[in-house]
Design an enzyme around this catalytic site. Structure first.
Site, PDB file in Angstrom:
ATOM      1  N   ASP A 156       4.333   8.010   2.586  1.00  0.00           N
ATOM      2  CA  ASP A 156       3.217   7.094   2.840  1.00  0.00           C
ATOM      3  C   ASP A 156       2.272   7.184   1.649  1.00  0.00           C
ATOM      4  OD1 ASP A 156       1.517   5.303   4.178  1.00  0.00           O
ATOM      5  OD2 ASP A 156       0.588   6.839   5.432  1.00  0.00           O
ATOM      6  N   HIS A 157       1.322   6.287   1.601  1.00  0.00           N
ATOM      7  CA  HIS A 157       0.213   6.384   0.654  1.00  0.00           C
ATOM      8  C   HIS A 157      -1.033   6.817   1.414  1.00  0.00           C
ATOM      9  CE1 HIS A 157       2.361   3.187  -1.972  1.00  0.00           C
ATOM     10  NE2 HIS A 157       2.566   4.393  -2.477  1.00  0.00           N
ATOM     11  N   PHE A 212      -1.498   2.848   5.417  1.00  0.00           N
ATOM     12  CA  PHE A 212      -0.570   2.140   6.314  1.00  0.00           C
ATOM     13  C   PHE A 212       0.697   1.689   5.574  1.00  0.00           C
ATOM     14  CE2 PHE A 212      -4.878   1.506   8.021  1.00  0.00           C
ATOM     15  CZ  PHE A 212      -4.728   2.049   9.290  1.00  0.00           C
ATOM     16  N   HIS A 213       1.298   2.620   4.824  1.00  0.00           N
ATOM     17  CA  HIS A 213       2.519   2.301   4.074  1.00  0.00           C
ATOM     18  C   HIS A 213       3.664   3.272   4.396  1.00  0.00           C
ATOM     19  CE1 HIS A 213      -0.194   0.329   0.756  1.00  0.00           C
ATOM     20  NE2 HIS A 213      -0.062  -0.432   1.833  1.00  0.00           N
ATOM     21  N   PRO A 214       3.979   3.510   5.676  1.00  0.00           N
ATOM     22  CA  PRO A 214       5.100   4.412   5.968  1.00  0.00           C
ATOM     23  C   PRO A 214       6.414   3.812   5.475  1.00  0.00           C
ATOM     24  CG  PRO A 214       4.405   3.301   7.967  1.00  0.00           C
ATOM     25  CD  PRO A 214       3.397   2.948   6.912  1.00  0.00           C
TER      26      PRO A 214
END
EC number: 1.1.99.1
Length: 565
Positions: free
Chosen positions: A300-301, A474-476
């Protein structure tokens, strides 16, 4: 309704809608598209107005609202993991930043065995195929694709220009297109918004073309229980409609295409008997095929907000006041423009913090208001902020089932900030952001530092701030990675190893997270794999040049030197 189709697609999100649209271009191919959420209600401003992007994250209609297990390096916080629910998936609730990742991300993927055709030059034609950019096509951009892309225009908020100029004054490059030749530096940021000022989700861009086709069946409120197998061949899907407990079954003559996203795709595979054998045995799930990598390699980020008071009344602070919102809404509704028509992320950048990074390792989003991404903790005055975070953390997490119940959320652990590199990058990011904010371009606007606050200076103080305040971007991704090594789940065409008739196509198959927001790349990957599924020749490779930093220094001399304190 027929219960047999050529293809069954699980998840009508950024990837699933692309596949549904492309596969049904062949009139003799039947497709069932299953979506656990509801329709993308076009009269609901929360998902259709770009400036309202925080609203869907606050409820449950459009958001799965997953939470992580306590994160051990983040003060044991349970952290948000919002994922889109409804036609459009996460493209229905995301921040609409149109960022593709760096060319070198894809070249790096292509170094792995079996992924040789994932170079930037292989991927660029599919980015172009998907895109319709409002100022027209060029070697890097498309002009007639399903995804509407809007570029920032003259007359937008002066803080955008000041923040880009400050980044340049701090010694970093300027770029006129973060998705073009040079993806390093500061510049304007495109957004997935239609010319009418509406969110350009894949439900709007893709499904609107396809939903009336007789060979496409869309079922909403359909929660997938598991994929059905005949031996090692995926033969169908068992799913629950609404609140029902009795399963409905549909059969796939050709393939099942799993597009449920980086959280749900590994969960569904595990529930279906594909995954780590010990976990499945513990949950009394019959093993179809052992794949230890299912749910592993989760990435993620993470990002932080650095917030500043604004000394001129040019921020979006008045737009947060209820009395001003009806006017903004009316202007957007009737004219498709104004504050409501922008996600307000119209400037940003990518930089290298240290020479050991061959391409940017830090991303900036600039926002002309001081507020959390999900709409909470708004600062009660004029302000602005930089969202800043590292791009390719070495930390790895995992997703695993807690039960066979398809409605129970899985156990999610990102293991954020578990490497020293993470801490070094975030400390560097805070200090560099402060240098940028101190440049002359922001002299007319910069007030006091609201967060973290100027008292937060030492490594220990910065680390404490990061532990308490860093949030997900919100980058899984990457939890069913492509490749041929022992932990790979799918091959370079999304086909699940060890079984037949089953692919995964979504952000979970990225082998390593990209440098930037994920939506555009997820769409590109689905476009590329759609050609494989249809047995079509890949689009001709691009030969567009792209920037490689090489031996160039990470930055030049800042216009105004700032002590690190």
């Amino acid at each position: 309704m027929s219960h047999e189709f050529d293809y069954i697609i699980i998840g009508a999100g950024s990837a699933g809608n692309v596949l549904a649209t492309r596969l049904t271009e062949d009139a003799d191919v039947s497709v069932l598209l299953l979506e656990a959420g509801g329709p993308d209600y076009r009269l609901d401003f929360r998902t259709q107005m770009p400036a309202a992007l925080a609203f869907p994250l606050q409820g449950r209609r459009y958001n799965w609202a997953y939470e992580t297990d306590p994160e051990p390096h983040m003060n044991n916080r349970r952290m948000e993991c919002g994922r889109g629910k409804g036609l459009g998936g996460s493209s229905l609730i995301n921040g609409m930043c149109y960022i593709r990742g760096n060319a070198l991300d894809f070249d790096n993927w292509a170094k792995a065995k079996g992924l040789e055709d994932w170079t930037y030059h292989d991927c660029l034609p599919y980015f172009r195929k998907a895109e319709s950019r409002d100022i027209g096509p060029n070697d890097y951009h498309g002009g007639d694709g399903p995804v509407s892309v809007t570029t920032p225009k003259a007359g937008n908020n002066p803080l955008f220009h000041a923040m880009v100029e400050a980044g340049v004054q701090a010694g970093y490059p300027r770029t006129d297109d973060l998705n073009g030749y040079q993806q390093e530096g500061f510049g304007p940021m495109d957004r997935t918004v239609t010319p009418q000022g509406r969110r350009a989700s894949t439900a709007r861009g893709y499904l609107d073309q396809a939903r009336e086709r007789p060979n496409l069946t869309i079922v909403t409120h359909a929660t997938t229980d598991r994929i059905l197998f005949d031996g090692k061949r995926a033969s169908g899907v068992s799913y629950l409609i609404g609140n029902a407990n009795d399963a409905t079954e549909a059969r796939a003559r050709r393939e099942v295409l799993l597009c449920a996203g980086a959280i749900a795709s590994p969960q569904i595979l595990q529930r279906s008997g594909v995954g780590p054998a010990a976990l499945l045995r513990e949950l009394d799930i019959a093993l179809v095929h052992e794949l230890p990598g299912v749910g592993q390699n989760l990435q993620d980020h993470l990002e932080m907000y650095l917030q500043y008071a604004c000394t001129q009344p040019v921020s979006l602070y008045p737009a947060l006041k209820l009395l001003n919102q009806p006017g903004i809404g009316a202007q957007w509704l009737f004219t498709g423009n104004g504050i409501g028509a922008s996600n307000q992320f119209e400037a940003g950048g990518f930089i290298r913090t240290r020479p050991e990074f061959a391409w940017p390792n830090i991303q900036f989003h600039f926002l002309p208001v001081a507020i959390n991404y999900n709409g909470s903790n708004a600062v009660n005055e004029h302000g602005f902020q930089a969202h800043v975070g590292s791009m390719r953390s070495p930390s790895r997490g995992r997703i695993q089932l807690k039960s066979k119940d398809p409605r129970q959320h899985p156990s999610i652990l990102f293991n954020y900030m578990s490497h020293e590199q993470d801490w070094q990058e975030f400390r560097d990011a805070i200090r560099i952001t402060r240098e940028i904010m101190a440049q002359p371009a922001l002299d007319s606007y910069r007030g006091r530092e609201i967060s973290p606050g100027i008292d937060c200076q030492s490594d220990a103080e910065l680390d404490a701030f990061i532990r308490e305040h860093a949030e997900t971007a919100f980058h899984p991704s990457c939890s069913c990675k492509m490749g041929e090594d022992d932990m790979a789940v799918v091959d370079g065409q999304g086909r699940v190893h060890g079984v037949q008739g089953l692919r995964v196509v979504d952000a979970s198959i990225m082998p390593e997270i990209i440098t930037g927001n994920l939506n555009a790349t997820t769409i590109m990957m689905a476009e590329k794999i759609a050609d494989r599924i249809r047995d079509r020749q890949p689009l001709p490779r691009s030969n567009a040049p792209y920037f490689v930093a090489g031996e160039r220094p990470v930055r030049g001399q800042p216009q105004r030197a700032v002590s690190a304190a």
